[in-house]
Design a protein around this motif. Sequence first.
Motif, PDB file in Angstrom:
ATOM      1  N   UNK A 149      -1.053   4.892   6.416  1.00  0.00           N
ATOM      2  CA  UNK A 149      -1.871   3.620   7.456  1.00  0.00           C
ATOM      3  C   UNK A 149      -2.240   4.567   9.374  1.00  0.00           C
ATOM      4  N   UNK A 150      -3.650   3.683   9.377  1.00  0.00           N
ATOM      5  CA  UNK A 150      -4.065   3.264  10.098  1.00  0.00           C
ATOM      6  C   UNK A 150      -3.696   2.324  11.294  1.00  0.00           C
ATOM      7  N   UNK A 151      -2.535   2.220  12.699  1.00  0.00           N
ATOM      8  CA  UNK A 151      -1.977   1.473  11.996  1.00  0.00           C
ATOM      9  C   UNK A 151      -2.748   0.708  13.929  1.00  0.00           C
ATOM     10  N   UNK A 152      -3.552  -0.506  13.347  1.00  0.00           N
ATOM     11  CA  UNK A 152      -4.521  -0.911  14.525  1.00  0.00           C
ATOM     12  C   UNK A 152      -4.029  -2.385  15.135  1.00  0.00           C
TER      13      UNK A 152
ATOM     14  N   UNK B  60       1.251  -1.146   0.183  1.00  0.00           N
ATOM     15  CA  UNK B  60      -0.147   0.108   0.021  1.00  0.00           C
ATOM     16  C   UNK B  60       0.739   1.876  -0.059  1.00  0.00           C
ATOM     17  N   UNK B  61       2.016   1.002   0.995  1.00  0.00           N
ATOM     18  CA  UNK B  61       2.485   2.320   0.868  1.00  0.00           C
ATOM     19  C   UNK B  61       3.297   2.634  -0.562  1.00  0.00           C
ATOM     20  N   UNK B  62       4.145   1.749  -1.003  1.00  0.00           N
ATOM     21  CA  UNK B  62       4.319   1.681  -2.738  1.00  0.00           C
ATOM     22  C   UNK B  62       3.695   2.094  -3.569  1.00  0.00           C
TER      23      UNK B  62
ATOM     24  N   UNK C  31       7.004   5.077   9.163  1.00  0.00           N
ATOM     25  CA  UNK C  31       6.959   6.789   8.853  1.00  0.00           C
ATOM     26  C   UNK C  31       5.674   6.895   7.846  1.00  0.00           C
ATOM     27  N   UNK C  32       4.889   5.793   7.696  1.00  0.00           N
ATOM     28  CA  UNK C  32       3.517   6.281   6.885  1.00  0.00           C
ATOM     29  C   UNK C  32       2.502   6.080   7.973  1.00  0.00           C
TER      30      UNK C  32
END
Length: 405
Positions: free
Chosen positions: A277-280, A266-268, A301-302
Amino acid sequence: MAFEKTWRWFGPKDALSLAELRQMGIEGVVTALHHIPNGEVWPVAEIMKVKRDIEAHGMRWSVVESLPVSEGIKTQSPDSPRLIKNYQQSLRNLGQCGIDTVVYNFMPVLDWVRTDLHYLLPSGGEVMYFDFPTFVAFDAYILKRPGAEKDYPTEIVEKAKERMQSMTEEEAEKLAYNIIVVTQGFIDGVVDGSTPDYKKVFLSFIDTYREIGRDKLRQHLSDFIQAVVPVAEEAGINMAIHPDDPPFPVLGLPRIVSTKEDLEWIVAQHPSTANGINFCTGSLSIRSSEQLTAMVQSVGHRIHFLHLRNNVLLPDGCFHEYGHIHGVVDMYAVMKALLQEQRRRKQAGRKDHRMPVRPDHGIKLLDDFKRQANPGYPLVGRLKGLAELAGMEMAIERQLDESGH
């Protein structure tokens, strides 16, 4: 430097007032315009009404959770161009109003899934539970989705048959209603509880994905990112995709935001920091608990928003939620990695260096049993979690300061 302490608030109908959130030490509110239908533009006037109310109580509107991605965008229906255009305009309007973080998800048809909303812990508290065989019983024998039995392991299907045989008609109907309507209704679910034959309508949504597998859904997500991230970046907004919950295929539908590799992919898809990202930890830990710190090190970083909570994993793919600092997630290691990432951002001069965090879900405790709340969102249980996380955070910050890291 501590995370920004936030709280999910469901608007004027929430059992908690903004004044009460302020008393609890909340700095930022996480909310959405729940009264605007999916796919329609969020007007500036409506955004500002909520923003001014939050700011009048000494807080800020930290995160939009969520600006829903319509099913038509996910499936790329003929109406998709209009829906994308409306989404882009909503982002422009939010940016004009000074909102800087927007959460979305790309889960087909169904958002998060649980089979028991009132699972009793030995302590007497209540949490939400996912029983895989029971869910398969719902899919194959209550919903009666064609070919459902072929999508799950044979041993789980056999246990699903046993579950089904032990259910009364009333229990089966309650299970279906909870999965399709109750857990989805307050988060812009696709099926309204007033629909007479809600199971039939639900099946029709699933059927639209008949020709959409993992690769095709990934391409649709990539197309969405290409269309909205440049607009978000121009508007000063960071986009944050929420992981799949649970992070494995259900109902024959693909899941594409479930693993470290998924997050890296996704980041790429777009080089902008706005693509994030929403880090869950609650969602991601179901299949990748040992990789959570590696995820932070890879895509930290994202990461633009934090959902911190814990789970207990059980046999047969079952699990139940379990507060915030105890469970399968090594919350100390995860928080330390996130706080180190936050320090790196500050040193690099990033304006978005301070990450908002909210205690995600919680154990139903004490006066929670006397209050009305959406599933998974008790007051006392979440406040207990917030306090525990804040204490752990303070200790880690002190350790980092003393070690020079």
